[in-house]
Design an enzyme around this catalytic site. Structure first.
Site, PDB file in Angstrom:
ATOM      1  N   LYS A 105      12.531   9.236   9.402  1.00  0.00           N
ATOM      2  CA  LYS A 105      12.521   9.687   8.006  1.00  0.00           C
ATOM      3  C   LYS A 105      13.910  10.189   7.645  1.00  0.00           C
ATOM      4  O   LYS A 105      14.317  11.274   8.032  1.00  0.00           O
ATOM      5  CB  LYS A 105      11.507  10.798   7.756  1.00  0.00           C
ATOM      6  CG  LYS A 105      11.288  10.921   6.234  1.00  0.00           C
ATOM      7  CD  LYS A 105      10.768  12.233   5.782  1.00  0.00           C
ATOM      8  CE  LYS A 105      11.824  13.285   5.584  1.00  0.00           C
ATOM      9  NZ  LYS A 105      12.824  12.980   4.522  1.00  0.00           N
ATOM     10  N   GLU A 158      18.664  19.921  16.543  1.00  0.00           N
ATOM     11  CA  GLU A 158      20.086  20.165  16.274  1.00  0.00           C
ATOM     12  C   GLU A 158      20.149  20.820  14.905  1.00  0.00           C
ATOM     13  O   GLU A 158      19.881  20.169  13.886  1.00  0.00           O
ATOM     14  CB  GLU A 158      20.842  18.832  16.330  1.00  0.00           C
ATOM     15  CG  GLU A 158      20.778  18.236  17.737  1.00  0.00           C
ATOM     16  CD  GLU A 158      21.445  16.879  17.893  1.00  0.00           C
ATOM     17  OE1 GLU A 158      21.676  16.203  16.874  1.00  0.00           O
ATOM     18  OE2 GLU A 158      21.729  16.508  19.033  1.00  0.00           O
ATOM     19  N   CYS A 210      27.709  19.957  10.312  1.00  0.00           N
ATOM     20  CA  CYS A 210      27.177  21.113  11.043  1.00  0.00           C
ATOM     21  C   CYS A 210      28.252  21.768  11.902  1.00  0.00           C
ATOM     22  O   CYS A 210      28.171  22.939  12.229  1.00  0.00           O
ATOM     23  CB  CYS A 210      26.015  20.678  11.907  1.00  0.00           C
ATOM     24  SG  CYS A 210      26.449  19.307  12.986  1.00  0.00           S
ATOM     25  N   GLU A 263      25.062  30.426   6.685  1.00  0.00           N
ATOM     26  CA  GLU A 263      25.649  29.081   6.612  1.00  0.00           C
ATOM     27  C   GLU A 263      25.732  28.656   5.142  1.00  0.00           C
ATOM     28  O   GLU A 263      24.730  28.653   4.431  1.00  0.00           O
ATOM     29  CB  GLU A 263      24.774  28.080   7.382  1.00  0.00           C
ATOM     30  CG  GLU A 263      25.364  26.681   7.367  1.00  0.00           C
ATOM     31  CD  GLU A 263      24.464  25.641   8.035  1.00  0.00           C
ATOM     32  OE1 GLU A 263      23.258  25.620   7.765  1.00  0.00           O
ATOM     33  OE2 GLU A 263      25.001  24.838   8.824  1.00  0.00           O
TER      34      GLU A 263
HETATM   35  P1  NAD Z   1      17.002  20.136   5.882  1.00  0.00           P
HETATM   36  O1  NAD Z   1      16.487  20.903   7.029  1.00  0.00           O
HETATM   37  O2  NAD Z   1      16.724  20.634   4.516  1.00  0.00           O
HETATM   38  O3  NAD Z   1      16.394  18.641   5.914  1.00  0.00           O
HETATM   39  C1  NAD Z   1      16.572  17.792   7.030  1.00  0.00           C
HETATM   40  C2  NAD Z   1      15.436  16.772   7.055  1.00  0.00           C
HETATM   41  O4  NAD Z   1      14.210  17.434   7.310  1.00  0.00           O
HETATM   42  C3  NAD Z   1      15.248  16.011   5.751  1.00  0.00           C
HETATM   43  O5  NAD Z   1      14.929  14.665   6.054  1.00  0.00           O
HETATM   44  C4  NAD Z   1      14.050  16.732   5.125  1.00  0.00           C
HETATM   45  O6  NAD Z   1      13.314  15.918   4.232  1.00  0.00           O
HETATM   46  C5  NAD Z   1      13.243  17.050   6.362  1.00  0.00           C
HETATM   47  N1  NAD Z   1      12.300  18.180   6.228  1.00  0.00           N
HETATM   48  C6  NAD Z   1      12.445  19.309   5.488  1.00  0.00           C
HETATM   49  N2  NAD Z   1      11.369  20.125   5.662  1.00  0.00           N
HETATM   50  C7  NAD Z   1      10.542  19.499   6.540  1.00  0.00           C
HETATM   51  C8  NAD Z   1       9.287  19.831   7.121  1.00  0.00           C
HETATM   52  N3  NAD Z   1       8.657  20.989   6.844  1.00  0.00           N
HETATM   53  N4  NAD Z   1       8.704  18.954   7.980  1.00  0.00           N
HETATM   54  C9  NAD Z   1       9.329  17.794   8.285  1.00  0.00           C
HETATM   55  N5  NAD Z   1      10.516  17.419   7.761  1.00  0.00           N
HETATM   56  C10 NAD Z   1      11.123  18.267   6.903  1.00  0.00           C
HETATM   57  O7  NAD Z   1      18.548  19.954   6.135  1.00  0.00           O
HETATM   58  P2  NAD Z   1      19.621  19.270   5.161  1.00  0.00           P
HETATM   59  O8  NAD Z   1      19.874  20.166   4.000  1.00  0.00           O
HETATM   60  O9  NAD Z   1      19.219  17.854   4.914  1.00  0.00           O
HETATM   61  O10 NAD Z   1      20.917  19.238   6.125  1.00  0.00           O
HETATM   62  C11 NAD Z   1      21.821  20.291   6.245  1.00  0.00           C
HETATM   63  C12 NAD Z   1      21.519  21.132   7.471  1.00  0.00           C
HETATM   64  O11 NAD Z   1      21.538  20.318   8.641  1.00  0.00           O
HETATM   65  C13 NAD Z   1      22.545  22.222   7.728  1.00  0.00           C
HETATM   66  O12 NAD Z   1      21.877  23.401   8.100  1.00  0.00           O
HETATM   67  C14 NAD Z   1      23.347  21.686   8.906  1.00  0.00           C
HETATM   68  O13 NAD Z   1      23.993  22.654   9.682  1.00  0.00           O
HETATM   69  C15 NAD Z   1      22.290  20.968   9.663  1.00  0.00           C
HETATM   70  N6  NAD Z   1      22.875  19.968  10.569  1.00  0.00           N
HETATM   71  C16 NAD Z   1      22.878  20.199  11.918  1.00  0.00           C
HETATM   72  C17 NAD Z   1      23.466  19.280  12.784  1.00  0.00           C
HETATM   73  C18 NAD Z   1      23.516  19.504  14.270  1.00  0.00           C
HETATM   74  O14 NAD Z   1      23.801  18.556  14.991  1.00  0.00           O
HETATM   75  N7  NAD Z   1      23.261  20.695  14.769  1.00  0.00           N
HETATM   76  C19 NAD Z   1      24.033  18.104  12.260  1.00  0.00           C
HETATM   77  C20 NAD Z   1      24.004  17.907  10.880  1.00  0.00           C
HETATM   78  C21 NAD Z   1      23.416  18.837  10.040  1.00  0.00           C
END
Ligand code: NAD
Length: 479
Positions: free
Chosen positions: A171, A247, A281, A383
């Site tokens: 997804k 992650e 990230c 963040e």
């Molecule tokens: P997000 O957590 O809002 O969404 C990520 C994904 O999860 C999306 O596909 C979203 O639709 C899905 N999602 C959201 N709620 C869910 C739930 N309850 N159940 C299942 N799926 C769900 O994150 P974002 O805003 O898309 O991305 C930014 C974040 O990602 C930042 O916090 C960043 O630090 C983190 N990030 C971490 C890494 C790493 O490797 N540690 C890499 C890239 C981004």
């Protein structure tokens, strides 16, 4: 490129479910219509992955590795289509997309193919006992990924999951479905067995993402995104005790010592703070600089921030991209306002650029350099995920380490110094999953990747990925 984005289930596109709009971050204009997978579409995707599982996991690893290499070759053949899809969704610059996002996607398939094909099983011999382990796939793996590096982060998980013998339902973020739609087409075009790779689109809570992770036919969840989403997913899968690899977010620190090559530290600071609009990230949001070079460092970093260019994505000289959405831009701007309220001094940026053209409808913010806030301020603790950092002075190595570690997060850190022993000493003292010395975001895909504290659970990368995407069974025989 089609402006309608379908799901991909059992090897074919499936255009079902309510439709929502996708927007171009450069102009704010609607550019896509995306189908949202409801429970019944998620059911079909999981069923397709489950029925493909025996055949796929029964292949010798060398054959699965050969499929991964074919996928990598096909990605390279469709390189420009993937570049176009990624730019349309994110507004990122063509230079970055061509050198980082898409090549890394191909490398993610190729490198895991090599690592998996060469991996020996463990075997232990005593005089009258032999023990050995076999590794079996977890089953159907849900791959949930964010919008910031859509192709790179999805393939980073799909590659090792598939080569280990799992089938996947991916997804992508609701903001960035484009490059996964192209990958689905690539998989179909090379004849990847139907059901091995499935893609469903939609939102997170109360939508496709939640339906997918909760689904009883999903055996494990690999997730990249915000820490609080990781926490929500963990609760969703707790009853079935599904393995998770997380992650998550970061509030990464950079430490610059007075003995560092200052030019390199400033350029490293520019890259680590502003790459991808600060939406990585691994980006640095807190910089600590030893007092004798603090003033000069801040002035040079702020000067370089002001030089970054907001051209169109397809202009090769563009160095600043927009935020992914109006909502995320507003979140970043709320931190710019909060920084002022908390008493920060603003050395560069702090606002919204003005273009006098259609980019004024886009989601741009200025690259911003702040000083003067205490360690406990919200700007220094939360963040932001935008092109902004706070710079503070320090007087001793111990103070620098304490400041850098004063965070709920622990993903990445950078250290800038010309002292070899200090580099090792400080790197080993930092509470982070990744520490770069005199560089940033230099990756060897065999090394473990992941964070401590709120930044994640587990490690992926090289054999660490293969460990997560498979379960060992130990077999002990009395001879
Ligand atoms: P997000 O957590 O809002 O969404 C990520 C994904 O999860 C999306 O596909 C979203 O639709 C899905 N999602 C959201 N709620 C869910 C739930 N309850 N159940 C299942 N799926 C769900 O994150 P974002 O805003 O898309 O991305 C930014 C974040 O990602 C930042 O916090 C960043 O630090 C983190 N990030 C971490 C890494 C790493 O490797 N540690 C890499 C890239 C981004």
């Amino acid at each position: 490129m089609s402006d309608q984005v379908a799901h991909f289930i059992g090897g074919v596109p499936v255009a079902e479910g309510e439709v929502f709009a996708g927007h171009d971050p450069v102009t704010g204009r609607e550019v896509r219509r995306i189908h949202e997978a409801d429970r019944s579409v998620v059911d079909r995707a999981v069923a397709a992955a489950r029925s493909a599982l025996p055949g796929w996991s029964g292949l010798p690893v060398a054959e699965r590795a050969a499929w991964m290499r074919r996928l990598a070759d096909a990605i390279e053949e469709r390189f420009e289509d993937l570049v176009a899809a990624e730019i349309a969704d994110t507004g990122k610059s063509i230079t970055q997309t061509r050198t980082l996002d898409i090549p890394r996607g191909a490398a993610n398939f190729r490198s895991f193919a090599e690592i998996a094909a060469q991996r020996p099983e463990d075997a232990f011999h005593l005089t009258d006992v032999v023990s050995y382990t076999v590794r079996r796939p977890l089953g159907v793996v849900a791959v949930i990924v964010p919008w910031n590096l859509p192709f790179l982060l999805a393939t980073w998980k799909i590659g090792p999951a598939l080569v280990a013998g799992n089938t996947v339902v991916v997804k992508p973020s609701e903001h960035t479905p484009g490059s996964m739609a192209v990958l689905a087409g690539i998989a179909a075009s090379i004849g990847l067995p139907p059901g091995v790779l499935n893609v469903v689109n939609g939102f997170g809570p109360g939508s496709t993402g939640q339906f997918l992770v909760e689904h009883p036919g999903v055996d494990a969840v690999t997730f990249t995104g915000e820490s609080r989403t990781g926490s929500a997913i963990m609760k969703s899968v707790a009853d079935r005790v599904k393995p998770v690899s997380f992650e998550l977010g970061g509030k990464n620190a950079g430490v610059v010592f007075a003995d560092a090559d200052l030019e390199a530290a400033v350029e490293g600071g520019v890259r680590s703070v502003f790459t991808n609009g600060g939406q990585v990230c691994l980006c640095t949001e807190r910089l600590y600089v030893e007092r004798p070079v603090f003033g000069e460092f801040v002035a040079r970093l702020a000067g370089r921030a002001r030089e970054l260019t907001f051209g169109r994505p397809r202009d090769e000289h563009t160095t600043m991209m927009p935020m992914i959405s109006a909502e995320h831009r507003d979140k970043v701007l709320s931190y710019y306002a909060l920084a002022k309220e908390e008493g920060a001094e603003i050395h560069a940026g702090g606002g919204v650029p003005s273009f006098g053209d259609d980019r004024d409808g886009g989601y741009y913010v200025e690259p911003t350099v702040l000083t003067g806030l205490p360690p406990g301020s919200r700007v220094n603790r939360e963040e932001i995920f935008g092109p902004v950092c706070h710079v503070a002075p320090f007087d001793s190595e111990a103070e620098a380490v304490a400041l850098a570690n004063d965070s709920e997060y622990g993903l990445a850190a950078t250290v800038w110094t010309s002292s070899l022993s200090r580099a090792h000493r400080v790197a080993q003292s930092l509470q982070a999953g990744l520490v770069w010395v005199n560089t940033w975001y230099l990756r060897d895909l065999r090394t473990p990747f992941g964070g401590v504290k709120l930044s994640g659970i587990g490690r992926e990368g090289g054999t660490h990925s293969l460990d997560f995407y498979s379960e060992p069974t130990t077999i002990t025989i009395k001879l």
